[in-house]
Design an enzyme around this catalytic site. Structure first.
Site, PDB file in Angstrom:
ATOM      1  N   CYS A 178       0.801  -1.212   0.000  1.00  0.00           N
ATOM      2  CA  CYS A 178       0.000   0.000   0.000  1.00  0.00           C
ATOM      3  C   CYS A 178       0.841   1.272   0.000  1.00  0.00           C
ATOM      4  O   CYS A 178       0.458   2.268  -0.621  1.00  0.00           O
ATOM      5  CB  CYS A 178      -0.987   0.003   1.160  1.00  0.00           C
ATOM      6  N   HIS A 183      -2.002   0.733   7.218  1.00  0.00           N
ATOM      7  CA  HIS A 183      -2.367   1.016   5.843  1.00  0.00           C
ATOM      8  C   HIS A 183      -1.927   2.435   5.493  1.00  0.00           C
ATOM      9  O   HIS A 183      -1.677   3.256   6.382  1.00  0.00           O
ATOM     10  CB  HIS A 183      -3.886   0.873   5.685  1.00  0.00           C
ATOM     11  N   ASP A 209      -8.255   5.587  -2.120  1.00  0.00           N
ATOM     12  CA  ASP A 209      -7.382   4.478  -1.724  1.00  0.00           C
ATOM     13  C   ASP A 209      -6.961   3.717  -2.968  1.00  0.00           C
ATOM     14  O   ASP A 209      -7.691   2.856  -3.478  1.00  0.00           O
ATOM     15  CB  ASP A 209      -8.127   3.558  -0.754  1.00  0.00           C
TER      16      ASP A 209
END
Lengths: 320, 653
Positions: free
Chosen positions: B402, B446, B462
């Site tokens: 991520c 994250h 995202d």
């Protein structure tokens, strides 16, 4: 000046607090007789706990609080455990067997633990630090012997004794004072082996056989204290009971052990030599008498006579 | 004075018990040296050899000090201090000459237990502490009673600890709590693993390997969808081509944050594990929080001091929001800054998008399309990148976690002229249905992006969701390819229902344990001044002051000690356990009331004869009772029937 006043007051306070009183019969340790204070280790442990508590607060250690409190309350409860280790014990002074000066007197005390709880690691000591350590099982009586060296002849008092315990963790010191009216007779120290006085034999009284050890003159029944080699084993084998062989002394006379025979010696030395003579005369089974400045014991033999002579020697010139 | 060998063994076990749990974090040489010293001492005790000379011990002490200096560069501080104490305890055993030395070892052992709590205060640690205490107290009793065997010592020690436990409970609840620290803490007082205020490739994926709990959340009402659970942490602005950082925080100099168009309110309680950083985590976007904390210009919740102990707070968030629709120009400019001359290919691509798209929103869509179309892979183990990190990722490796996606997405946005920034935090959480709360672990860490769109303010984007939607919907284990997820902690693997996970009972057990742990954390470890106040109020205590707490505490302790005293001293009471004697004495009392008293010297038989003479009518009963009593007491009979008959006879007499 205030110092002396203060010291006197402190002495007064101690006297009042500890109330030295002669105990007789059976003493039961109740809470009025037991004192308890923290030991030096106990105070050290409190310091350790305080440091731990500071650490707990500073670092927000919740489990640290738990540990500190566990240790702290354990230490607190230890006071009760220490007290309980001594409480309700019953103590009675026993008879202390007479010993010779230079030996060790054994003062006997009977401890009775009536509770359901065993007591551990109790110390009994006198003012000079002679001590004995013992455990007391539950519901039992235990005989405890406190050894105290006998230095001088005469009466040896046990004095004020201290009974103490620091069980189980040594954080508290619980103690009680015991002052029993018990005493132990100390015979004079026997001098080095000496020949028995010969010149003191008196003639004229020997119309009958006097016990000696040269010629066999018959049997008589056993009296406690008779020498083992004189037991007539053959008679015993013939089932005639325990008999002792009797010999008649050739001299056939009484032996007088006299203070006056030893003019050249100091008084204590005289007593030591007389003690030696009494022991030797007794060992040889002689008929002996003792003549001291203030006392005269007519010639006899046997254990009780020997004890009487030794007692007279022990207390010669001393208050009875 | 020579100490009992069994005592030496006992002390050895104590020192072993306090040192062993530290082995996991102590340098290897310390553990080894400690083991060697203990082994040496055990050998000396076993073979009855004399202790080593003092100079040798001094040499070992000097060597240890030197070693600590070399390892930790100091003799103070937590790690160095703990190491020193552990080595000293082992060395003191080699210098065990008197009872005093043994006492010092015992005190030291008690003290070292507490150092363990810097590293762990779990339930297991607490149990180990109790066992250790039992061993220490048992050994301690040995010190005070030479020769007492193990069993009675163990019994006495257990009794003492069992008595201490309720007393400890009183003290724990009522001891007036002070919020630490009382003085400055050493720098290393707290270990922390968790999000940092900077992000570079690998920093989030490394976190994912840890199953440590970051925080736990209990929702007041219905929990939000997993895909909505974005726990906002540090916001990163500045990029140097490799690392994103928060940059300077400017409180007050900017316009206050504005949140409008709020929708979907949600209330929840967070129990945050200490992470030694200032920020708190909350769902996007938080509007209220129950602890003193402020909101920065970029919507981070921060408090003045780092979170050094477990923190519990209630929070209120709005899942629907419009954030800073009118943003300060300086901020927007800052959100467009890029390092000069890096990643030319990415810059070029972004310039193309900018030329073709009209709005920022269109650029954003193009970018997300690009990620989902161009065969990007979600992976824990991306290929190493070169100097031009973003270019290498976007055009060569196309494999990343991520942080790679968030980083390159924000880079592209800025290059295309859309203000953007990186947001780090946690996404998702694992539901514990036993305790009805969510567990958010480090593995849920994250990173995502925020772009500023005219009229819409800061909007969450995202990019990871674009290439691996499962990450957001199901969690990290489900999103990763099977080969990668094997590297995840077992606990995290099992979260994903799609994977070959653990058997259900194991998962259940895990939830049970976590529920227990949560209770433990809330009630024991999190028992701070506020909790104490709340709890005591709930227990009905009014006008709570520290004096009142102290008095109540002392009163409770005194009461309990009093009860213990009664029970303990009853064991000493002189009681007739001889039932036969008790019954006979009762019989004598009954006769006494009829005027026949037994003299002290009179035996039962003589007394019976005299009594029968005085009361001929009662003679048979007297004879009967006396005969039974004599049989029981002197005949060594302990027949239950005879005893019962005696009891009946005395009652009827």
């Amino acid at each position: 000046m205030p110092d002396t006043v203060l010291a006197a007051l402190r002495q007064q306070f101690r006297t009042w607090l500890f109330r030295p009183k002669i105990d007789s019969g059976t003493v039961t340790l109740n809470q009025r007789r037991i004192f308890i204070i923290p030991t030096r280790q106990g105070i050290g442990f409190v310091v350790v706990l305080l440091v731990m508590l500071l650490g707990d607060i500073n670092y927000n250690l919740s489990l640290g609080y738990v540990l500190t409190f566990l240790l702290g309350t354990t230490a607190l409860m230890t006071m009760l455990h220490t007290f309980r280790n001594m409480a309700q014990l019953e103590i009675r002074a026993g008879h202390a067997e007479a010993v010779f000066a230079g030996d060790t007197a054994q003062f006997v005390f009977h401890f009775h633990n009536n509770g359901r709880l065993a007591r551990y690691h109790i110390v009994l000591h006198d003012a000079d630090g002679h001590s004995v350590t013992f455990d007391l099982p539950a519901r039992q009586s235990t005989q405890v012997k406190l050894p105290i060296p006998a230095v001088r002849r005469g009466w040896l008092e046990s004095g004020r004794l201290t009974l103490l315990t620091e069980f189980p963790l040594g954080l508290y010191h619980a103690w009680s004072y015991l002052q029993f009216d018990t005493r132990c007779l100390i015979y004079p120290r026997p001098a080095a082996p000496q020949p028995l006085p010969v010149g003191s034999a008196q003639s004229g009284a020997g119309k009958f056989n006097v016990a000696g050890d040269e010629d066999f003159s018959g049997l008589r029944s056993y009296v406690a204290g008779d020498a083992i080699p004189r037991i007539a084993w053959k008679a015993l084998a013939r089932e005639q009971g325990l008999q002792v062989k009797q010999f008649s002394a050739q001299q056939g006379q009484e032996l007088w052990l006299e203070w006056a025979l030893l003019p050249a010696h100091p008084a204590e030395r005289k007593l030591e030599i007389l003690t030696r003579w009494v022991l030797d005369a007794d060992a040889q089974g002689l008929l002996y008498g003792l003549r001291l400045p203030d006392l005269e014991l007519s010639p006899q033999q046997g254990v009780s006579h020997r004890a009487e002579c030794l007692r007279a020697l022990a207390l010669c010139g001393l208050p009875k | 004075m020579k100490l009992d060998t069994r005592l030496v063994y006992g002390l050895l076990v104590c020192v072993l018990l306090i040192s062993a749990p530290h082995a996991s974090h102590l340098p290897l040489w310390v553990s080894s040296l400690s083991a060697v010293l203990l082994g040496w001492r055990a050998y000396l005790a076993y073979s009855n050899k004399p202790l080593p000379p003092r100079w040798l011990l001094l040499a070992v002490v000097a060597g240890s000090l030197l070693g600590i200096l070399l390892s930790f560069h100091t003799l103070f501080g937590r790690e160095a201090g703990v190491t020193l104490l552990i080595l000293l305890a082992a060395l003191k055993l080699l210098e065990l000459r008197s009872a005093r030395d043994a006492t010092i070892v015992i005190y030291l052992a008690c003290f070292v237990i507490i150092t363990r709590f810097f590293y762990s205060q779990s339930l297991l640690t607490a149990l180990l502490m109790l066992v250790t205490l039992l061993v220490i107290v048992t050994t301690w009793i040995h010190l005070q009673s030479t020769g007492l065997s193990l069993r009675p010592r163990l019994r006495i020690a257990s009794v003492m600890l069992l008595q201490a436990i309720p007393l400890t409970l009183i003290l724990f609840v009522l001891f007036p709590r002070v919020q630490g620290p009382l003085w400055g803490l050493p720098q290393d007082a707290y270990t922390s693993s968790g999000l940092d205020d900077k992000m570079s490739p690998g920093s989030v994926s490394n976190l994912t390997l840890s199953d440590a709990v970051a925080f736990r959340v209990a929702f007041k009402d219905k929990p939000p969808q997993r895909g909505q659970m974005y726990w906002r942490g540090p916001v990163l602005w500045d990029f140097d081509g490799h690392t994103w950082t928060t940059g300077p925080i400017r409180f007050g100099r900017l316009k206050p944050v504005q949140l409008d168009n709020l929708a979907f309110p949600i209330d929840y309680t967070v129990t945050l594990e200490p992470h030694n950083k200032n920020w708190l985590f909350a769902l996007e976007m938080p509007t209220r929080i129950s602890v003193p904390a402020g909101m920065t210009f970029d919507f981070q919740v921060q408090q003045k001091l780092p979170v050094t102990s477990r923190l519990r707070y209630d929070a209120h968030s709005q899942l629907g929001f419009r954030a800073n629709a009118e943003e300060d120009l300086r901020q927007l400019q800052r959100a467009l800054m890029l390092p000069r001359g890096l990643n030319p290919q990415a810059q070029k691509l972004a310039a193309e998008w900018r030329a073709s798209a009209v709005t920022g929103e269109a650029v954003m869509r193009t970018a997300l399309d690009y990620f989902s179309r161009e065969g990007f892979q979600y992976s824990l183990s991306p290929a190493p990148a070169g100097e031009q990190e973003i270019d290498d990722f976007l055009f060569v490796t196309r494999k990343g976690f991520c942080e790679h996606y968030a980083s390159s997405f924000v880079f592209l946005m800025r290059a295309a002229g859309v203000p953007a920034r990186v947001v780090t935090g946690y996404q998702g959480g694992e539901y514990n249905d036993l305790g009805n709360y969510y567990i958010v672990r480090q593995s849920d860490a994250h990173a995502w992006a925020e772009v500023w769109l005219r009229g819409r303010g800061w909007v969450r984007v995202d990019p990871t969701a674009a290439i691996a939607p499962a990450r957001v919907e199901l969690g990290v284990a489900a999103a990763l390819p099977a080969s990668d997820s094997a590297a995840l902690p077992l606990i995290v693997q099992a979260q994903s229902p799609g994977l070959i996970g653990l058997p259900p009972w194991l998962i259940n057990l895990r939830f049970n344990l976590d529920t227990l742990t949560n209770q433990w954390n809330q009630w024991v470890l999190g028992y701070n001044p506020e909790r104490q106040f709340a709890f005591l109020t709930r227990m009905g205590m009014e006008a709570i002051t520290w004096q009142r707490m102290a008095f109540t505490m002392l009163g409770g302790v005194a009461l309990l000690v009093g009860i213990f005293t009664l029970f303990m001293l009853r064991q000493l009471a002189v009681r007739n356990t001889d039932e036969a004697l008790r019954l006979y004495l009762k019989f004598c009392r009954k006769l006494a009331s009829k005027g026949i008293e037994r003299d002290a010297h009179e035996g039962p038989q003589d007394f019976a004869a005299r009594a029968a003479q005085m009361q001929p009518k009662l003679a048979p009963a007297i004879a009967d009772i006396t005969a039974r009593y004599v049989a029981l007491r002197y005949g060594n009979q302990t027949d239950k029937e005879v005893l019962a008959a005696l009891r009946r006879a005395v009652r009827n007499f």
